[in-house]
Design a protein around this motif. Structure first.
Motif, PDB file in Angstrom:
ATOM      1  N   MET A   1     -33.658  54.209   5.592  1.00 35.16           N
ATOM      2  CA  MET A   1     -33.315  54.944   4.391  1.00 35.16           C
ATOM      3  C   MET A   1     -34.357  54.660   3.318  1.00 35.16           C
ATOM      4  O   MET A   1     -34.864  53.546   3.205  1.00 35.16           O
ATOM      5  CB  MET A   1     -31.928  54.525   3.903  1.00 35.16           C
ATOM      6  CG  MET A   1     -31.372  55.381   2.769  1.00 35.16           C
ATOM      7  SD  MET A   1     -29.652  54.976   2.417  1.00 35.16           S
ATOM      8  CE  MET A   1     -28.861  55.514   3.931  1.00 35.16           C
ATOM      9  N   ARG A 138     -35.295  51.709  12.665  1.00 33.80           N
ATOM     10  CA  ARG A 138     -34.586  52.929  13.075  1.00 33.80           C
ATOM     11  C   ARG A 138     -33.094  52.651  13.268  1.00 33.80           C
ATOM     12  O   ARG A 138     -32.251  53.506  12.965  1.00 33.80           O
ATOM     13  CB  ARG A 138     -35.215  53.496  14.349  1.00 33.80           C
ATOM     14  CG  ARG A 138     -36.644  53.981  14.121  1.00 33.80           C
ATOM     15  CD  ARG A 138     -37.148  54.809  15.279  1.00 33.80           C
ATOM     16  NE  ARG A 138     -37.419  54.027  16.470  1.00 33.80           N
ATOM     17  CZ  ARG A 138     -38.568  53.422  16.730  1.00 33.80           C
ATOM     18  NH1 ARG A 138     -39.561  53.482  15.863  1.00 33.80           N
ATOM     19  NH2 ARG A 138     -38.748  52.747  17.852  1.00 33.80           N
ATOM     20  N   PHE A 141     -31.606  52.632   9.941  1.00 36.37           N
ATOM     21  CA  PHE A 141     -31.515  54.014   9.463  1.00 36.37           C
ATOM     22  C   PHE A 141     -30.258  54.680  10.003  1.00 36.37           C
ATOM     23  O   PHE A 141     -29.517  55.341   9.260  1.00 36.37           O
ATOM     24  CB  PHE A 141     -32.758  54.787   9.894  1.00 36.37           C
ATOM     25  CG  PHE A 141     -32.681  56.271   9.632  1.00 36.37           C
ATOM     26  CD1 PHE A 141     -32.905  56.767   8.362  1.00 36.37           C
ATOM     27  CD2 PHE A 141     -32.378  57.154  10.652  1.00 36.37           C
ATOM     28  CE1 PHE A 141     -32.822  58.129   8.109  1.00 36.37           C
ATOM     29  CE2 PHE A 141     -32.296  58.518  10.413  1.00 36.37           C
ATOM     30  CZ  PHE A 141     -32.521  59.006   9.135  1.00 36.37           C
ATOM     31  N   GLU A 145     -27.086  56.211   8.007  1.00 34.60           N
ATOM     32  CA  GLU A 145     -26.644  57.604   8.123  1.00 34.60           C
ATOM     33  C   GLU A 145     -25.129  57.670   8.334  1.00 34.60           C
ATOM     34  O   GLU A 145     -24.455  58.502   7.715  1.00 34.60           O
ATOM     35  CB  GLU A 145     -27.355  58.288   9.298  1.00 34.60           C
ATOM     36  CG  GLU A 145     -28.838  58.519   9.079  1.00 34.60           C
ATOM     37  CD  GLU A 145     -29.098  59.561   8.006  1.00 34.60           C
ATOM     38  OE1 GLU A 145     -28.880  60.761   8.262  1.00 34.60           O
ATOM     39  OE2 GLU A 145     -29.521  59.174   6.906  1.00 34.60           O
ATOM     40  N   LEU A 169     -36.910  60.540  13.384  1.00 34.31           N
ATOM     41  CA  LEU A 169     -35.822  60.366  12.428  1.00 34.31           C
ATOM     42  C   LEU A 169     -35.009  61.638  12.236  1.00 34.31           C
ATOM     43  O   LEU A 169     -33.795  61.581  12.029  1.00 34.31           O
ATOM     44  CB  LEU A 169     -36.380  59.900  11.077  1.00 34.31           C
ATOM     45  CG  LEU A 169     -36.105  58.429  10.739  1.00 34.31           C
ATOM     46  CD1 LEU A 169     -36.701  57.524  11.796  1.00 34.31           C
ATOM     47  CD2 LEU A 169     -36.643  58.071   9.360  1.00 34.31           C
TER      48      LEU A 169
END
Length: 329
Positions: A1, A138, A141, A145, A169
């Protein structure tokens, strides 16, 4: 992010988005635009590339308006601006106009560093958008999410999703959105496995591979088998989208060794070799046609049509035809 500085007001006079992760850069722009339009629904948004921002253009865009309208001016790849235009931007930073938000997207690094330093010195709100090259980044991330949607996913599910999707992504974000839309309650590893790994993954990507190779009959046969064995239609549209995007990415990339292209495009080297074989016969127009077909199929399988199978068949045929567009040209 994306990481932000302490000045987290998206309506600050200047937002500086730094990095090379396109999804995060796009989200930085979207956040500013959304905030501006929440304040004024008639906000004028200008999204410019370096060649569109010539000397004098910024002054024209930021000059006072009779209607005092709010405006967002987005400058992409700011590191590539000409020397004269950079002078204009630096001058503007010293006296920004009211009701105008300037968003500079900068890759970081040595190129255009003077502009980067000037923007920081001017007190820019900064959003860091670095490439996520490490699996741990990742994974973080994906967790972010899920948190952003207010949904729960087990650590094992997040890891399984990263393992299945890889380093793209946009694909990871799309997969999270799909799971959140389709599944109620906590998302666990078994759910991710049902959508993105094992037999279903193999069969959906077989459909995509045959379609982007222009082998319509074989793609349709694989599609019907996949649907008959219970593969979710959304998995097939996802595979089709990934296949067409891979063609588009590689066709627009600079030539080079598979390892170099793999780093640039975020694909494993073996996939570079496969896509190179598949992209014969494709044209830029063909890629555009295929992407539209995928988008229509995606809408069809998510409730926009009466028959998801028919929507997928239409997409497969359109993609296969687009794969042979060079030969027909």
């Amino acid at each position: 992010m994306a990481r932000k500085t302490a000045n987290d007001d998206p309506l600050a006079p200047l937002t500086l988005a730094v990095g090379q992760e396109e999804l995060l850069l796009d989200r930085a722009v979207q956040e500013v635009v959304a905030a501006a339009r929440a304040a004024d629904a008639d906000t004028d948004v200008r999204d410019l590339t370096p060649d569109q921002l010539q000397p004098g253009t910024l002054a024209e865009l930021t000059s006072p308006s009779l209607f005092a309208e709010r405006k967002v001016v987005v400058v992409r790849n700011a590191q590539d601006l000409s020397a004269d235009t950079i002078k204009d931007v630096k001058a503007y930073l010293g006296a920004p106009a009211e009701e105008i938000t300037l968003v500079l997207l900068h890759a970081g690094g040595a190129k255009g560093k003077g502009l980067l330093d000037a923007a920081r010195k001017a007190g820019a709100r900064e959003v860091a958008c670095p490439k996520m090259t490490k699996p741990a980044d990742r994974l973080a991330f994906v967790r972010g999410e899920f948190r952003a949607t207010g949904r729960s996913a087990t650590p094992e599910a997040c890891q399984a999703l990263v393992d299945a999707i890889g380093s793209d992504l946009r694909e990871l974000a799309s997969a999270v959105s799909q799971l959140v839309a389709d599944v109620e309650g906590t998302i666990d590893e078994a759910i991710v496995g049902r959508y993105y790994t094992g037999r279903a993954e193999a069969s959906s990507f077989t459909v995509a591979d045959r379609a982007v190779e222009g082998r319509a009959a074989e793609a349709l046969e694989a599609l019907r088998w996949s649907l008959a064995t219970g593969v979710a239609p959304v998995m097939i549209t996802s595979a089709l989208a990934q296949g067409v995007r891979a063609i588009g990415k590689l066709s627009s990339a600079r030539g080079g060794r598979p390892a170099d292209l793999a780093r640039e495009l975020g694909m494993p080297p073996w996939k570079i070799d496969r896509v190179r074989q598949q992209m014969r016969g494709w044209t830029p127009d063909g890629v555009s046609v295929a992407l539209r077909a995928v988008a229509e199929a995606d809408a069809g399988v998510k409730g926009g049509g009466d028959d998801p199978g028919y929507a997928l068949e239409k997409a497969v045929v359109a993609i296969a035809r687009a794969a042979r567009s060079r030969g027909r040209g």
